[in-house]
Design an enzyme around this catalytic site. Structure first.
Site, mmCIF file in Angstrom:
data_model
loop_
_atom_site.group_PDB
_atom_site.id
_atom_site.type_symbol
_atom_site.label_atom_id
_atom_site.label_comp_id
_atom_site.label_asym_id
_atom_site.label_seq_id
_atom_site.Cartn_x
_atom_site.Cartn_y
_atom_site.Cartn_z
ATOM 1 N N GLU A 175 0.799 -1.220 0.000
ATOM 2 C CA GLU A 175 0.000 0.000 0.000
ATOM 3 C C GLU A 175 0.840 1.283 0.000
ATOM 4 O OE1 GLU A 175 -4.073 -1.644 2.108
ATOM 5 O OE2 GLU A 175 -2.711 -0.427 3.305
ATOM 6 N N GLU A 180 -5.629 -8.542 0.778
ATOM 7 C CA GLU A 180 -6.295 -8.176 2.036
ATOM 8 C C GLU A 180 -7.754 -7.892 1.744
ATOM 9 O OE1 GLU A 180 -4.642 -5.072 4.493
ATOM 10 O OE2 GLU A 180 -2.589 -5.603 3.964
#
Length: 469
Positions: free
Chosen positions: A164, A371
């Site tokens: 991320e 995720e």
């Protein structure tokens, strides 16, 4: 409707080092930015000193993964456990620990899916270089990555570079940005972002050179934004949110240069990062093999015109993370058509289908979800059970959305719910639980750290066994 998945579909689960391992200074490990930030909240919630204590429970936890039937386990290595000061001597104990984990996974028939960097920069590099602001940090990361490829690449074939980057870059704490002046702060942020792109390219090149049959990619926080109304200005505001939150990052990874709108933004604000001429060919040549994405929610945006109180572009003093969704162009609003978790994340399985189709059509690279999960409080009953039907419902609907995307023609590699066991949430400690396995501890009491499979564990086990949802 039931969805059948490809025979080689990687049913997995995920975690990250600083949120699960504990043993923060054991066997030579150095402190990280994630440790430093968690310690600042030690009086209010759990910190990374023990976390879920995977460091001492790894065999038990991997045995649970085997019982679950996992095909893959997505986890991160701690840079500071392998190189305590970030760019100095290698710590043999760190290499030994991860070798044991990898070997145990393989013996259980579980594919190790390794992330090199998940928010935990060695703190020594902050003191030495101000972290990612310095080009030297990118080269230190390249060296760290090569050490990992050389030590583990004979057995680990799937790699992720940064977790991320696009989200991390917007959170000052995670980047250790402390500058108060608005212009200087955003210039530092842009330079850090560029050096992470450089490190990403260097790492992809190294992986393809060192790891036989190695596959490597980015892992982004995916963004799907709906317009508040059908006004064209709101539709464009929603598009801008996607562009500035995620798409610029994916385009940089995929094509090796900033897209026009993002370069214009950097130029308008006079924060264009420093580069070197030789970077261009490296960035363009370092091609990903797939795309990993983390998906939790969708957003809704409306037009937010710039004015003297909200000048275009720069983040304003005193804004919080939600307000950072304003760039003088748009503002995030609540979507009244969606339910939300107790922590405010709007639950939207359809959004997952949308983003999978979007990324597939734009990049034509295989996709894996690394995720996706529901963070909430769980109740341990008197008979030692956790009945988390709400988590089952959440995961089921998102898996169905993946099945729909596959029917749409999207090439999917796998799915890894967040998380395999309860772990340290950065701002909610152990009050906010994501795990398929309950870890018996509270924020301030370690209790016995017992591992207790939740109802969602057994439900997901059945999904994996049947390759069907």
């Amino acid at each position: 409707m039931s969805y059948k998945f490809p025979e080689n579909f990687l049913w997995g689960a995920a975690s990250s080092a600083f949120q699960i391992e504990g043993a923060w200074d054991e066997d030579g490990k150095g402190m990280t930015v994630a440790d430093y930030n968690s310690f600042k909240r030690s009086d209010k919630q759990a910190d990374s000193k023990v976390a879920s204590d995977f460091y001492h429970h790894w065999e038990e936890d991997i045995n649970l993964m085997k019982e679950l039937g996992l095909k893959a386990y997505r986890f991160s290595l701690s840079w500071a456990r392998i190189i305590p000061d970030g760019d100095g001597e290698v710590n043999p104990k760190g290499i030994e620990f991860y070798n044991k984990v990898i070997n145990k996974l393989l013996s259980c028939g579980i594919v190790p899916f390794v992330t090199l960097y998940h928010f935990d920069l060695p703190y020594a590099l902050v003191k030495k270089y101000n972290g990612w602001e310095a080009r030297e940090c990118a080269y230190a990361f390249e060296r760290y990555a090569k050490i990992c490829f050389e030590n583990f690449g004979d057995r680990v074939k799937y790699w992720l570079v940064h977790n991320e980057q696009n989200l991390m870059m917007r959170v000052d704490e995670r980047m250790n940005i402390t500058e108060k002046d608005i212009f200087k702060r955003e210039k530092i942020r842009a330079q850090m972002d560029y050096h992470m792109f450089l490190a990403h390219a260097l790492t992809i090149r190294a992986c393809h050179e060192i790891v036989k049959d190695g596959k490597i990619a980015c892992a982004v926080s995916s963004t799907v934004t709906y317009p508040m109304t059908n006004k064209p200005a709101d539709v464009w505001a929603a598009r801008l949110n996607n562009l500035f939150k995620t798409d610029y990052c994916l385009d940089m990874h995929a094509y090796g240069e900033y897209p026009g709108y993002y370069m214009k933004y950097l130029e308008e604000q006079n924060i264009v990062p420093l580069t070197k001429p030789e970077d261009k060919n490296l960035l363009r040549a370092s091609k990903m093999d797939f795309i990993a994405l983390n998906y939790y929610r969708t957003l809704t945006a409306r037009e937010f015109p710039a004015d003297e109180n909200h000048p275009k572009g720069l983040r304003q003093e005193g804004m919080n993370e939600v307000d950072y969704d304003m760039y003088g162009y748009w503002k995030i609003e609540k979507n009244t058509n969606l339910e939300a978790s107790e922590y405010g994340a709007q639950i939207d399985p359809t959004g997952l289908r949308i983003v999978l189709n979007d990324y597939w059509s734009r990049y034509r690279l295989p996709l894996i979800i690394t995720e996706n999960g529901l963070g909430t409080a769980d109740t341990l009953t008197q008979d030692g059970k956790i009945h988390d039907d709400y988590r089952i419902d959440y995961i089921k609907k998102h898996i169905e959305a993946i099945g729909q995307a596959i029917e749409d023609g999207v090439e999917m590699m796998g799915y890894c719910p967040w998380s395999i066991i309860d772990l340290l949430s950065s701002h909610q400690g152990f009050r906010k639980r994501y795990g398929l396995v309950y870890v018996n501890r509270s924020d301030m009491d370690l209790m016995n750290l017992a591992r207790i499979p939740k109802d969602s564990f057994y439900w997901y086990k059945n999904v994996i066994q049947n390759n069907c949802c």
